[in-house]
Design a protein around this motif. Structure first.
Motif, mmCIF file in Angstrom:
data_model
loop_
_atom_site.group_PDB
_atom_site.id
_atom_site.type_symbol
_atom_site.label_atom_id
_atom_site.label_comp_id
_atom_site.label_asym_id
_atom_site.label_seq_id
_atom_site.Cartn_x
_atom_site.Cartn_y
_atom_site.Cartn_z
ATOM 1 N N ALA A 243 1.008 8.266 3.176
ATOM 2 C CA ALA A 243 1.023 9.443 4.051
ATOM 3 C C ALA A 243 -0.096 10.410 3.682
ATOM 4 N N GLY A 244 -1.313 9.891 3.623
ATOM 5 C CA GLY A 244 -2.458 10.716 3.251
ATOM 6 C C GLY A 244 -2.949 11.580 4.397
ATOM 7 N N PRO A 245 -3.999 12.331 4.146
ATOM 8 C CA PRO A 245 -4.670 12.444 2.832
ATOM 9 C C PRO A 245 -3.914 13.373 1.888
ATOM 10 N N GLY A 246 -3.789 12.944 0.645
ATOM 11 C CA GLY A 246 -3.137 13.748 -0.382
ATOM 12 C C GLY A 246 -1.694 14.076 -0.074
ATOM 13 N N TYR A 247 -0.961 13.151 0.518
ATOM 14 C CA TYR A 247 0.451 13.339 0.884
ATOM 15 C C TYR A 247 0.653 14.499 1.857
ATOM 16 N N SER A 248 -0.377 14.888 2.569
ATOM 17 C CA SER A 248 -0.258 16.025 3.484
ATOM 18 C C SER A 248 0.560 15.688 4.726
ATOM 19 N N THR A 249 0.746 14.399 5.024
ATOM 20 C CA THR A 249 1.563 13.995 6.172
ATOM 21 C C THR A 249 2.861 13.323 5.721
ATOM 22 N N ASP A 250 3.193 13.459 4.464
ATOM 23 C CA ASP A 250 4.398 12.833 3.929
ATOM 24 C C ASP A 250 5.638 13.540 4.468
ATOM 25 N N ILE A 251 6.561 12.785 5.017
ATOM 26 C CA ILE A 251 7.833 13.319 5.479
ATOM 27 C C ILE A 251 8.948 12.542 4.783
ATOM 28 N N LEU A 252 10.190 12.894 5.058
ATOM 29 C CA LEU A 252 11.300 12.282 4.331
ATOM 30 C C LEU A 252 11.362 10.779 4.564
ATOM 31 N N GLY A 253 10.989 10.320 5.753
ATOM 32 C CA GLY A 253 11.034 8.886 6.028
ATOM 33 C C GLY A 253 10.074 8.090 5.173
ATOM 34 N N THR A 254 8.832 8.556 5.045
ATOM 35 C CA THR A 254 7.853 7.851 4.213
ATOM 36 C C THR A 254 8.171 8.022 2.735
ATOM 37 N N TYR A 255 8.690 9.186 2.342
ATOM 38 C CA TYR A 255 9.086 9.390 0.948
ATOM 39 C C TYR A 255 10.229 8.444 0.583
ATOM 40 N N PHE A 256 11.175 8.273 1.499
ATOM 41 C CA PHE A 256 12.270 7.331 1.263
ATOM 42 C C PHE A 256 11.743 5.912 1.110
ATOM 43 N N TYR A 257 10.779 5.534 1.936
ATOM 44 C CA TYR A 257 10.219 4.177 1.867
ATOM 45 C C TYR A 257 9.639 3.907 0.484
ATOM 46 N N ARG A 258 8.853 4.856 -0.021
ATOM 47 C CA ARG A 258 8.236 4.651 -1.342
ATOM 48 C C ARG A 258 9.284 4.671 -2.447
ATOM 49 N N ALA A 259 10.299 5.536 -2.318
ATOM 50 C CA ALA A 259 11.329 5.615 -3.350
ATOM 51 C C ALA A 259 12.173 4.345 -3.383
ATOM 52 N N PHE A 260 12.469 3.783 -2.238
ATOM 53 C CA PHE A 260 13.358 2.623 -2.182
ATOM 54 C C PHE A 260 12.609 1.325 -2.477
ATOM 55 N N PHE A 261 11.505 1.098 -1.772
ATOM 56 C CA PHE A 261 10.804 -0.183 -1.882
ATOM 57 C C PHE A 261 9.665 -0.159 -2.896
ATOM 58 N N GLY A 262 9.183 1.040 -3.228
ATOM 59 C CA GLY A 262 8.001 1.126 -4.071
ATOM 60 C C GLY A 262 6.745 0.895 -3.253
ATOM 61 N N TYR A 263 5.621 1.317 -3.796
ATOM 62 C CA TYR A 263 4.358 1.129 -3.073
ATOM 63 C C TYR A 263 3.220 1.190 -4.076
ATOM 64 N N GLN A 264 2.384 0.152 -4.050
ATOM 65 C CA GLN A 264 1.253 0.035 -4.960
ATOM 66 C C GLN A 264 1.741 0.140 -6.402
ATOM 67 N N SER A 265 1.288 1.140 -7.160
ATOM 68 C CA SER A 265 1.685 1.236 -8.567
ATOM 69 C C SER A 265 3.044 1.883 -8.753
ATOM 70 N N GLN A 266 3.640 2.438 -7.707
ATOM 71 C CA GLN A 266 4.940 3.096 -7.816
ATOM 72 C C GLN A 266 6.051 2.073 -7.658
ATOM 73 N N LEU A 267 6.944 2.005 -8.640
ATOM 74 C CA LEU A 267 8.051 1.078 -8.587
ATOM 75 C C LEU A 267 9.176 1.658 -7.738
ATOM 76 N N GLY A 268 9.826 0.770 -6.992
ATOM 77 C CA GLY A 268 10.925 1.210 -6.152
ATOM 78 C C GLY A 268 12.249 1.199 -6.894
ATOM 79 N N SER A 269 13.167 2.019 -6.454
ATOM 80 C CA SER A 269 14.507 2.095 -7.030
ATOM 81 C C SER A 269 15.505 2.188 -5.887
ATOM 82 N N PRO A 270 16.287 1.126 -5.647
ATOM 83 C CA PRO A 270 17.264 1.180 -4.548
ATOM 84 C C PRO A 270 18.250 2.333 -4.676
#
Length: 304
Positions: A243-270
């Motif tokens: 949700a770039g640039p610099g997370y400026s377009t990050d909303i709860l839906g995209t934040y949930f996606y990264r938190a649950f599934f992980g993305y790139q170097s970020q590990l997901g946690s169900p």
């Protein structure tokens, strides 16, 4: 004589009830349950109470992103409330007037984008707004505004607003059609009586038409609120999970996606993702509850 139990009602309702319970109610309850667990390094889950919610609210590693997504989601919703719904009201008012030529064609053209895939919408608007091969700069040049063109999707200060306007363009047909249906349902006798009394078209609209469609305006508000706080696909299709640039377009839906599934170097946690989903559910539940408590009750009293 005792009436027999209406088994036929149970038979007809059972399939819908089972489908709803299996695909909606049970996953929701399981998500609420999973939010109270944490995942260990060995991928084992154990009960941890409110630990995930404490992490989201307080832990700097997670809370900063969570509150940033929450603020962006509020901005996303406000743009739709302040731009999309008023435009929908204006379009509905214009198209409901007598003697408008091609009203049905206009309704179809305005509503058509809501039927298109969000991926297509995002891709097309990316092409239009691209500073390399887009046509936006050329179109602005035709009206003498070429110097105001900039890569709006690549600027942190304008990316979220630009995406919000893209969403407004796509979904403005929904409030337009809801409000249009409410306007044409107003009895002609009421309008004709106001005309006989000498009321102007402007006064008729604001003092007669708008009060009579307040329940529909409330419905569009609720639909906008729920839809915006469930939004994900447009941001993801245009800006990706980061949700770039610099997370400026990050909303709860995209934040949930990264938190649950992980993305790139970020590990997901169900379990942490379930906590984010629960927070989204609570935000929507509280918002809808406040609407029904403070607004819907007044509308019901007004209608009586």
């Amino acid at each position: 004589m005792k009436k027999p139990f209406p088994w036929h009602i149970v038979v007809f309702l059972a399939p819908a009830f089972l489908i709803y319970a299996l695909f909606s109610a049970f996953p929701l309850l399981d998500t609420l349950r999973l939010g109270f667990y944490v995942t260990s390094d060995t991928n084992q889950q154990h009960f941890a109470g409110l630990a995930n919610y404490y992490t989201l609210m307080v832990d700097p590693h997670w809370s900063e992103g969570f509150w940033n997504a929450m603020r962006n989601n509020v901005k996303f919703f406000l743009v739709h409330m302040l731009i999309q719904n008023p435009i929908g009201l204006l379009l509905a008012a214009l198209l409901s007037m007598r003697g408008v030529r091609g009203a049905k064609a206009y309704q179809t053209l305005i509503f058509l984008p809501t039927l298109l895939s969000v991926v297509i919408i995002g891709f097309v608007w990316q092409l239009i707004l691209s500073p390399l091969w887009g046509v936006a700069e050329t179109l602005l040049g035709y009206v003498g505004l070429a110097e105001h063109f900039q890569p709006w999707l690549g600027d942190e200060s304008t990316a979220l607003f630009t995406l919000s306007l893209m969403s407004v363009w796509q979904f403005v047909g929904i409030p337009m059609m809801l409000i249009y249906a409410a306007l044409i349902a107003i009895p002609d006798e009421i309008i004709e009586a106001a005309v006989v009394e000498g009321a102007s078209a402007w006064r008729i609209f604001w003092t007669i038409r708008v009060p009579l469609i307040l329940p529909t305006l409330g419905l569009t508000t609720i639909l906008t609120f729920v839809g915006n706080f469930n939004a994900f696909d447009l941001i993801y299709s245009v800006k990706g999970a980061l949700a770039g640039p610099g997370y400026s377009t990050d909303i709860l839906g995209t934040y949930f996606y990264r938190a649950f599934f992980g993305y790139q170097s970020q590990l997901g946690s169900p379990t942490l993702g379930a906590a984010v989903a629960t927070m989204m559910f609570l935000v929507i539940l509280i918002g809808v509850g406040l609407y029904f408590f403070f607004v819907q009750r007044k509308l019901q009293r007004f209608s009586f």
